[in-house]
Motif scaffolding. Structure first.
Motif, PDB file in Angstrom:
ATOM      1  N   LEU A   1      -9.113  75.000 -54.055  1.00 46.34           N
ATOM      2  CA  LEU A   1     -10.324  74.191 -54.049  1.00 46.34           C
ATOM      3  C   LEU A   1      -9.997  72.726 -53.805  1.00 46.34           C
ATOM      4  O   LEU A   1     -10.695  72.044 -53.047  1.00 46.34           O
ATOM      5  CB  LEU A   1     -11.060  74.359 -55.382  1.00 46.34           C
ATOM      6  CG  LEU A   1     -12.439  73.722 -55.487  1.00 46.34           C
ATOM      7  CD1 LEU A   1     -13.371  74.258 -54.404  1.00 46.34           C
ATOM      8  CD2 LEU A   1     -13.040  73.969 -56.872  1.00 46.34           C
ATOM      9  N   PHE A   2      -8.939  72.236 -54.433  1.00 43.27           N
ATOM     10  CA  PHE A   2      -8.563  70.827 -54.261  1.00 43.27           C
ATOM     11  C   PHE A   2      -8.198  70.527 -52.809  1.00 43.27           C
ATOM     12  O   PHE A   2      -8.649  69.534 -52.232  1.00 43.27           O
ATOM     13  CB  PHE A   2      -7.394  70.483 -55.179  1.00 43.27           C
ATOM     14  CG  PHE A   2      -6.879  69.083 -54.992  1.00 43.27           C
ATOM     15  CD1 PHE A   2      -7.540  68.000 -55.550  1.00 43.27           C
ATOM     16  CD2 PHE A   2      -5.736  68.848 -54.235  1.00 43.27           C
ATOM     17  CE1 PHE A   2      -7.061  66.707 -55.369  1.00 43.27           C
ATOM     18  CE2 PHE A   2      -5.262  67.555 -54.047  1.00 43.27           C
ATOM     19  CZ  PHE A   2      -5.925  66.488 -54.616  1.00 43.27           C
ATOM     20  N   HIS A   3      -7.378  71.383 -52.202  1.00 49.52           N
ATOM     21  CA  HIS A   3      -6.951  71.142 -50.821  1.00 49.52           C
ATOM     22  C   HIS A   3      -8.125  71.277 -49.844  1.00 49.52           C
ATOM     23  O   HIS A   3      -8.201  70.529 -48.859  1.00 49.52           O
ATOM     24  CB  HIS A   3      -5.831  72.107 -50.442  1.00 49.52           C
ATOM     25  CG  HIS A   3      -4.541  71.831 -51.141  1.00 49.52           C
ATOM     26  ND1 HIS A   3      -3.941  70.595 -51.161  1.00 49.52           N
ATOM     27  CD2 HIS A   3      -3.716  72.639 -51.880  1.00 49.52           C
ATOM     28  CE1 HIS A   3      -2.817  70.636 -51.848  1.00 49.52           C
ATOM     29  NE2 HIS A   3      -2.661  71.872 -52.299  1.00 49.52           N
ATOM     30  N   THR A   4      -9.031  72.205 -50.103  1.00 50.24           N
ATOM     31  CA  THR A   4     -10.200  72.343 -49.235  1.00 50.24           C
ATOM     32  C   THR A   4     -11.095  71.126 -49.347  1.00 50.24           C
ATOM     33  O   THR A   4     -11.643  70.646 -48.341  1.00 50.24           O
ATOM     34  CB  THR A   4     -10.990  73.614 -49.603  1.00 50.24           C
ATOM     35  OG1 THR A   4     -10.108  74.733 -49.627  1.00 50.24           O
ATOM     36  CG2 THR A   4     -12.087  73.884 -48.580  1.00 50.24           C
ATOM     37  N   MET A   5     -11.255  70.601 -50.553  1.00 49.25           N
ATOM     38  CA  MET A   5     -12.047  69.392 -50.752  1.00 49.25           C
ATOM     39  C   MET A   5     -11.423  68.203 -50.013  1.00 49.25           C
ATOM     40  O   MET A   5     -12.119  67.437 -49.334  1.00 49.25           O
ATOM     41  CB  MET A   5     -12.143  69.089 -52.249  1.00 49.25           C
ATOM     42  CG  MET A   5     -12.885  67.814 -52.595  1.00 49.25           C
ATOM     43  SD  MET A   5     -13.094  67.613 -54.398  1.00 49.25           S
ATOM     44  CE  MET A   5     -11.383  67.580 -54.939  1.00 49.25           C
ATOM     45  N   GLN A   6     -10.117  68.066 -50.103  1.00 42.85           N
ATOM     46  CA  GLN A   6      -9.424  66.986 -49.411  1.00 42.85           C
ATOM     47  C   GLN A   6      -9.563  67.129 -47.896  1.00 42.85           C
ATOM     48  O   GLN A   6      -9.786  66.136 -47.182  1.00 42.85           O
ATOM     49  CB  GLN A   6      -7.947  66.994 -49.813  1.00 42.85           C
ATOM     50  CG  GLN A   6      -7.152  65.809 -49.302  1.00 42.85           C
ATOM     51  CD  GLN A   6      -5.715  65.855 -49.785  1.00 42.85           C
ATOM     52  OE1 GLN A   6      -5.079  66.920 -49.838  1.00 42.85           O
ATOM     53  NE2 GLN A   6      -5.171  64.717 -50.161  1.00 42.85           N
ATOM     54  N   GLY A   7      -9.460  68.361 -47.394  1.00 45.44           N
ATOM     55  CA  GLY A   7      -9.590  68.586 -45.961  1.00 45.44           C
ATOM     56  C   GLY A   7     -10.970  68.255 -45.441  1.00 45.44           C
ATOM     57  O   GLY A   7     -11.117  67.722 -44.330  1.00 45.44           O
ATOM     58  N   ALA A   8     -12.012  68.530 -46.232  1.00 48.64           N
ATOM     59  CA  ALA A   8     -13.376  68.214 -45.805  1.00 48.64           C
ATOM     60  C   ALA A   8     -13.581  66.716 -45.682  1.00 48.64           C
ATOM     61  O   ALA A   8     -14.172  66.219 -44.715  1.00 48.64           O
ATOM     62  CB  ALA A   8     -14.378  68.813 -46.790  1.00 48.64           C
ATOM     63  N   ARG A   9     -13.115  65.958 -46.656  1.00 48.81           N
ATOM     64  CA  ARG A   9     -13.245  64.504 -46.613  1.00 48.81           C
ATOM     65  C   ARG A   9     -12.493  63.920 -45.425  1.00 48.81           C
ATOM     66  O   ARG A   9     -13.015  63.063 -44.692  1.00 48.81           O
ATOM     67  CB  ARG A   9     -12.735  63.917 -47.921  1.00 48.81           C
ATOM     68  CG  ARG A   9     -12.569  62.400 -47.938  1.00 48.81           C
ATOM     69  CD  ARG A   9     -13.866  61.653 -47.773  1.00 48.81           C
ATOM     70  NE  ARG A   9     -14.781  61.865 -48.885  1.00 48.81           N
ATOM     71  CZ  ARG A   9     -15.926  61.196 -49.041  1.00 48.81           C
ATOM     72  NH1 ARG A   9     -16.290  60.307 -48.126  1.00 48.81           N
ATOM     73  NH2 ARG A   9     -16.726  61.445 -50.052  1.00 48.81           N
ATOM     74  N   GLU A  10     -11.274  64.378 -45.188  1.00 50.19           N
ATOM     75  CA  GLU A  10     -10.478  63.865 -44.069  1.00 50.19           C
ATOM     76  C   GLU A  10     -11.105  64.224 -42.730  1.00 50.19           C
ATOM     77  O   GLU A  10     -11.068  63.428 -41.779  1.00 50.19           O
ATOM     78  CB  GLU A  10      -9.052  64.415 -44.153  1.00 50.19           C
ATOM     79  CG  GLU A  10      -8.255  63.863 -45.326  1.00 50.19           C
ATOM     80  CD  GLU A  10      -6.890  64.510 -45.461  1.00 50.19           C
ATOM     81  OE1 GLU A  10      -6.638  65.494 -44.725  1.00 50.19           O
ATOM     82  OE2 GLU A  10      -6.086  64.047 -46.293  1.00 50.19           O
ATOM     83  N   ALA A  11     -11.704  65.413 -42.631  1.00 54.92           N
ATOM     84  CA  ALA A  11     -12.329  65.831 -41.373  1.00 54.92           C
ATOM     85  C   ALA A  11     -13.526  64.963 -41.031  1.00 54.92           C
ATOM     86  O   ALA A  11     -13.734  64.597 -39.866  1.00 54.92           O
ATOM     87  CB  ALA A  11     -12.754  67.291 -41.465  1.00 54.92           C
ATOM     88  N   VAL A  12     -14.330  64.596 -42.033  1.00 52.72           N
ATOM     89  CA  VAL A  12     -15.488  63.732 -41.778  1.00 52.72           C
ATOM     90  C   VAL A  12     -15.022  62.335 -41.378  1.00 52.72           C
ATOM     91  O   VAL A  12     -15.582  61.711 -40.468  1.00 52.72           O
ATOM     92  CB  VAL A  12     -16.401  63.675 -43.017  1.00 52.72           C
ATOM     93  CG1 VAL A  12     -17.510  62.653 -42.822  1.00 52.72           C
ATOM     94  CG2 VAL A  12     -17.013  65.042 -43.286  1.00 52.72           C
ATOM     95  N   GLN A  13     -13.990  61.839 -42.037  1.00 46.72           N
ATOM     96  CA  GLN A  13     -13.464  60.517 -41.677  1.00 46.72           C
ATOM     97  C   GLN A  13     -12.913  60.524 -40.255  1.00 46.72           C
ATOM     98  O   GLN A  13     -13.118  59.563 -39.494  1.00 46.72           O
ATOM     99  CB  GLN A  13     -12.378  60.107 -42.671  1.00 46.72           C
ATOM    100  CG  GLN A  13     -12.909  59.820 -44.066  1.00 46.72           C
ATOM    101  CD  GLN A  13     -11.814  59.576 -45.080  1.00 46.72           C
ATOM    102  OE1 GLN A  13     -10.660  59.966 -44.872  1.00 46.72           O
ATOM    103  NE2 GLN A  13     -12.151  58.944 -46.184  1.00 46.72           N
TER     104      GLN A  13
END
Length: 349
Positions: free
Chosen positions: A199-211
């Motif tokens: 869950l943590f890595h997926t959350m981090q990936g979502a934020r980075e993808a939007v940026q």
């Protein structure tokens, strides 16, 4: 993974094209610069970056670094011929200046490399310095042109995919928590850790993808044909981060509660079913929720499941034994529903 692979293939093709064009143009340049055409493809390669704004930034940094490196080389030549001292001076000062001027000079290796080329290969030959600088600039400009005009990437699809992955992961986590209660996972079971990390890595990936999607639109000519409200995407990922935070919080509380702690008894048997139903109902809301729409019936079912959980927690406190974490878990589930529900509908019956 497929999106990243496709983007890398496109970048490789554009880099190859830019290097070929830079070489062809380098052969047409008159004067002493014509003797050093091989530096033009190098300049094109150094300037290539997946996004337009990144290529512009990298190109400017490359040109600035070249200028600084050449100046350092000539400063070292005043001391003497190339040797251990002058080479150490150019490399050391190049790395130092890059650290002091990171936004204008690029990486330390770029400044130091430029200085070393001029110091060792040029050796007081002004024609080499001029030809090297001109051909590198030609290559950088070609790289900028190719990056800007040929298939500049838009990362919006990948951002949407990452946000959907985060939503699905959080929903699956809640379903798995219900399974953990049924199977009585012990504290320290590796499945708890796996779910938290996922869950943590997926959350981090979502934020980075939007940026990255935001960066990919800057200076991109294709944005006119693919309009998108990135502010809304940031709101979306922010809501999902709230969901992920509370899901992690629930996971941590239940890992301790399955067997009990020194401060609290294990989960009362009468609370396990209401907890499972609440996790399942809120997970269903996450499965169906998108930015544009929500499912009213599923939302109503989730709120009803939470009311049953709250009532069961109260009854357990009076008939069996108190379970203090129940109120915190119910509050976290309410927060999850609130994050993914339009304000006009969250409080409606």
């Amino acid at each position: 993974m497929r999106a990243l692979l496709d983007a890398h293939v496109i970048l490789a093709a554009k880099a190859a094209l830019a290097a070929g064009i830079a070489w062809a143009l380098a052969l047409l340049i008159p004067g002493v610069a014509a003797e050093y055409p091989y530096y033009a493809p190098l300049g094109a390669l150094l300037a290539m970056y997946p996004t337009v704004v990144g290529t512009v930034k990298l190109g400017l940094q490359t040109m600035t670094g070249l200028a600084i490196g050449i100046v350092l080389a000539y400063a070292a030549m005043w001391v003497g011929d190339p040797g251990s001292f002058t080479i150490s001076f150019v490399v050391g000062m190049g790395v130092l200046l890059a650290g002091l001027l990171p936004r204008t000079a690029g990486g330390g290796s770029g400044i130091a490399s430029a200085g070393l080329f001029v110091l060792i290969l040029g050796n007081n030959d002004l024609s080499f310095s001029f030809g090297y600088f001109v051909q590198m600039i030609v290559g950088v400009l070609v790289g900028l042109g190719v990056s800007t005009l040929i298939a500049p990437p838009l990362n919006t699809d990948n951002a949407l995919g990452q946000m959907s992955a985060l939503r699905r992961t959080a929903a699956e986590q809640l379903q798995d928590i219900g399974q953990a209660l049924e199977e009585n996972w012990v504290a320290g079971d590796p499945r708890w850790v796996e779910r938290r990390e996922d869950l943590f890595h997926t959350m981090q990936g979502a934020r980075e993808a939007v940026q990255y999607a935001e960066e990919s639109r800057k200076g991109n000519v294709r944005r006119r044909f693919h309009p998108r409200d990135l502010a809304k995407d940031y709101e979306h990922v922010g809501a999902l981060e709230t969901v992920a935070f509370h899901t992690l919080n629930i996971t941590n509380m239940l890992e301790d509660a399955v067997e009990g702690t020194t401060d609290e008894e294990p989960i009362p048997p009468g609370l396990k079913r209401p907890l499972q139903d609440a996790f399942s109902a809120v997970g269903d809301v996450l499965e169906l929720w998108t930015v544009e729409e929500d499912d009213d019936q599923t939302l109503v079912g989730a709120r009803q499941a939470l009311r049953v959980l709250e009532l069961s927690a109260f009854e357990a406190a009076t008939r069996e034994r108190p379970f203090g974490a129940a109120s915190s878990i119910a509050m976290s589930l309410h927060r999850i529903l609130h994050a993914v529900t339009p304000p006009s509908k969250y409080g409606s019956p």
